[in-house]
Design a protein around this motif. Structure first.
Motif, mmCIF file in Angstrom:
data_model
loop_
_atom_site.group_PDB
_atom_site.id
_atom_site.type_symbol
_atom_site.label_atom_id
_atom_site.label_comp_id
_atom_site.label_asym_id
_atom_site.label_seq_id
_atom_site.Cartn_x
_atom_site.Cartn_y
_atom_site.Cartn_z
ATOM 1 N N LEU A 137 24.634 5.747 108.944
ATOM 2 C CA LEU A 137 24.089 6.668 107.962
ATOM 3 C C LEU A 137 23.619 5.840 106.781
ATOM 4 O O LEU A 137 24.358 4.975 106.300
ATOM 5 C CB LEU A 137 25.167 7.652 107.482
ATOM 6 N N GLU A 138 22.437 6.092 106.298
ATOM 7 C CA GLU A 138 21.915 5.366 105.137
ATOM 8 C C GLU A 138 21.911 6.277 103.920
ATOM 9 O O GLU A 138 21.533 7.446 103.999
ATOM 10 C CB GLU A 138 20.495 4.879 105.402
ATOM 11 N N LEU A 139 22.356 5.741 102.799
ATOM 12 C CA LEU A 139 22.215 6.378 101.491
ATOM 13 C C LEU A 139 21.214 5.549 100.708
ATOM 14 O O LEU A 139 21.363 4.330 100.611
ATOM 15 C CB LEU A 139 23.547 6.390 100.746
ATOM 16 N N ALA A 140 20.199 6.185 100.151
ATOM 17 C CA ALA A 140 19.169 5.431 99.442
ATOM 18 C C ALA A 140 18.676 6.201 98.228
ATOM 19 O O ALA A 140 18.744 7.431 98.178
ATOM 20 C CB ALA A 140 17.995 5.127 100.377
ATOM 21 N N THR A 141 18.175 5.456 97.255
ATOM 22 C CA THR A 141 17.583 6.061 96.071
ATOM 23 C C THR A 141 16.461 5.176 95.548
ATOM 24 O O THR A 141 16.421 3.971 95.820
ATOM 25 C CB THR A 141 18.643 6.275 94.972
ATOM 26 N N ARG A 142 15.542 5.776 94.803
ATOM 27 C CA ARG A 142 14.528 5.005 94.087
ATOM 28 C C ARG A 142 15.177 4.416 92.846
ATOM 29 O O ARG A 142 16.171 4.942 92.335
ATOM 30 C CB ARG A 142 13.367 5.919 93.687
ATOM 31 N N VAL A 143 14.629 3.338 92.357
ATOM 32 C CA VAL A 143 15.151 2.717 91.134
ATOM 33 C C VAL A 143 13.987 2.481 90.190
ATOM 34 O O VAL A 143 13.055 1.741 90.511
ATOM 35 C CB VAL A 143 15.861 1.382 91.435
ATOM 36 N N ILE A 156 7.876 -3.193 98.459
ATOM 37 C CA ILE A 156 9.019 -2.531 97.824
ATOM 38 C C ILE A 156 8.540 -1.367 96.970
ATOM 39 O O ILE A 156 9.164 -0.295 96.932
ATOM 40 C CB ILE A 156 9.826 -3.546 96.990
ATOM 41 N N GLY A 157 7.404 -1.560 96.294
ATOM 42 C CA GLY A 157 6.827 -0.473 95.506
ATOM 43 C C GLY A 157 6.432 0.714 96.370
ATOM 44 O O GLY A 157 6.622 1.870 95.975
ATOM 45 N N GLU A 158 5.894 0.444 97.574
ATOM 46 C CA GLU A 158 5.529 1.525 98.482
ATOM 47 C C GLU A 158 6.757 2.290 98.951
ATOM 48 O O GLU A 158 6.744 3.523 99.041
ATOM 49 C CB GLU A 158 4.773 0.956 99.690
ATOM 50 N N THR A 159 7.833 1.545 99.224
ATOM 51 C CA THR A 159 9.089 2.198 99.617
ATOM 52 C C THR A 159 9.595 3.099 98.507
ATOM 53 O O THR A 159 9.989 4.251 98.737
ATOM 54 C CB THR A 159 10.156 1.149 99.963
ATOM 55 N N SER A 160 9.573 2.593 97.279
ATOM 56 C CA SER A 160 10.025 3.382 96.139
ATOM 57 C C SER A 160 9.155 4.620 95.953
ATOM 58 O O SER A 160 9.657 5.716 95.653
ATOM 59 C CB SER A 160 10.010 2.529 94.874
#
Length: 331
Positions: A65-71, A102-106
């Motif tokens: 399970l992945e937990l992710a957030t923008r920063v 990384i910017g595209e992911t965010s």
């Protein structure tokens, strides 16, 4: 003929506040290690600061399970205090591309959160990802090709470096009512295929969870009733198999897991009390546990509300789990 896409690799829970989410997952009985986040100085000579996206995992032997957030700038209060910053180090000619990705992911994470906080990533596992990519191309499914990234493996792994190979499926065009979707996404989020996890590396991660969870067993995608047939066609193409019908749901059987397609009007009888935050939407994931009563007791002790499905599974409602229902199944 063996399938080139065999099981669930991981699902991704996208949250506004990773510190809050990490604490919640601890109360749900999962072990999540300190998250990691890329870091760069914001000014010449300055200290590296987090940016882009941060994530952590609750790991199982062949899934997670992945937990992710923008920063964003000034968001550090929303990251756990033990977040591991990973300074970006790359040749000068490569660094701009790395920062752009990384910017595209965010940006994708921001778009997901604009829809709702909850489940937005669904990745399938493949023992033959190049064959899977060729099959999708032949079937007319747009995707970004097989990407390769490498990162340090956890201590005790068979190899010091973990290689991850994956592809992301692109939407075939605008879908009514869903708005614009970005590259590497479809209307319900980020969907793709990842090469099977390396057991010699995955076994070095923390796999013993207090709730007794042993694996990722399912994901539930809720769609408008009139879109069920088209969604089935999409996923039948992605997975190279057809679903079986179970009541009003369509079930894609995988190795030890399943993807369930639910029409909106059937969701209340499948997960009582749940409503989709948008359509289409990944509304739940399922984990297997060694002892269902033990998992129930842990959730009660930790003040987590629990409901029961018509088939006797336990689930934590989305309103108590940051936007996604979490289903526990004996297995």
């Amino acid at each position: 003929m063996p399938h080139d896409t065999t099981r669930l690799h991981h699902v991704g829970h996208i949250v506004e506040d990773l510190a809050e989410a990490s604490a919640l997952y601890g109360r749900l009985g999962f072990v999540v290690p300190p998250p990691s986040c890329p870091a760069m100085p914001r000014s010449e000579g300055g200290a590296p600061e987090p940016f882009g996206a941060a994530n952590t995992h609750a790991d199982f032997p062949d899934s997670f399970l992945e937990l992710a957030t923008r920063v964003k700038a000034g968001d550090t209060a929303r990251l756990p205090a033990d977040t591991r910053l990973v300074p970006l180090e790359a040749p000068a000619e490569v660094l701009p591309l790395l920062v752009e990705r990384i910017g595209e992911t965010s940006a994708n994470l921001s778009a997901f959160l604009d829809r709702f906080q909850g489940l937005h990533i669904l990745m399938f596992s493949s023992p033959a990802i190049d064959a899977a990519a060729a099959r999708l191309t032949s079937a007319g499914v747009r995707h970004g090709g097989v990407n390769t990234v490498r990162r340090a493996a956890p201590p005790g792994a068979d190899s010091p470096v973990e290689t991850i190979r994956y592809l992301e499926i692109d939407a075939q065009g605008p879908t009514a009512g869903t708005g614009t979707v970005g590259a590497g996404t479809v209307p319900e989020g980020r969907v793709g295929i990842v090469a099977d996890l390396d057991p010699g590396i995955q076994s070095a991660r923390h796999l013993d969870h207090p709730n007794g969870a042993t694996g990722l067993a399912g994901a539930t995608l809720c769609v408008a009733d009139e879109d069920l047939a088209a969604t089935h066609h999409r996923y039948a193409t992605y997975l190279d198999r057809h679903a079986r019908q179970e009541g009003r749901a369509l079930i894609f059987d995988l190795d030890g897991a399943a993807l369930k397609l639910i029409p909106e009007t059937a969701l209340p009888t499948t997960l009582p009390g749940e409503e989709p935050p948008a359509l289409p939407a990944l509304v739940a994931y399922t984990v297997t546990v060694r002892d269902l009563p033990l998992a129930r007791d842990l959730l009660h002790r930790n003040g987590i509300p629990v409901r029961e499905t018509p088939t006797g599974e336990l689930f934590v409602p989305a309103e108590a789990a940051l936007g996604t229902a979490v289903v526990f199944r004996a297995g």
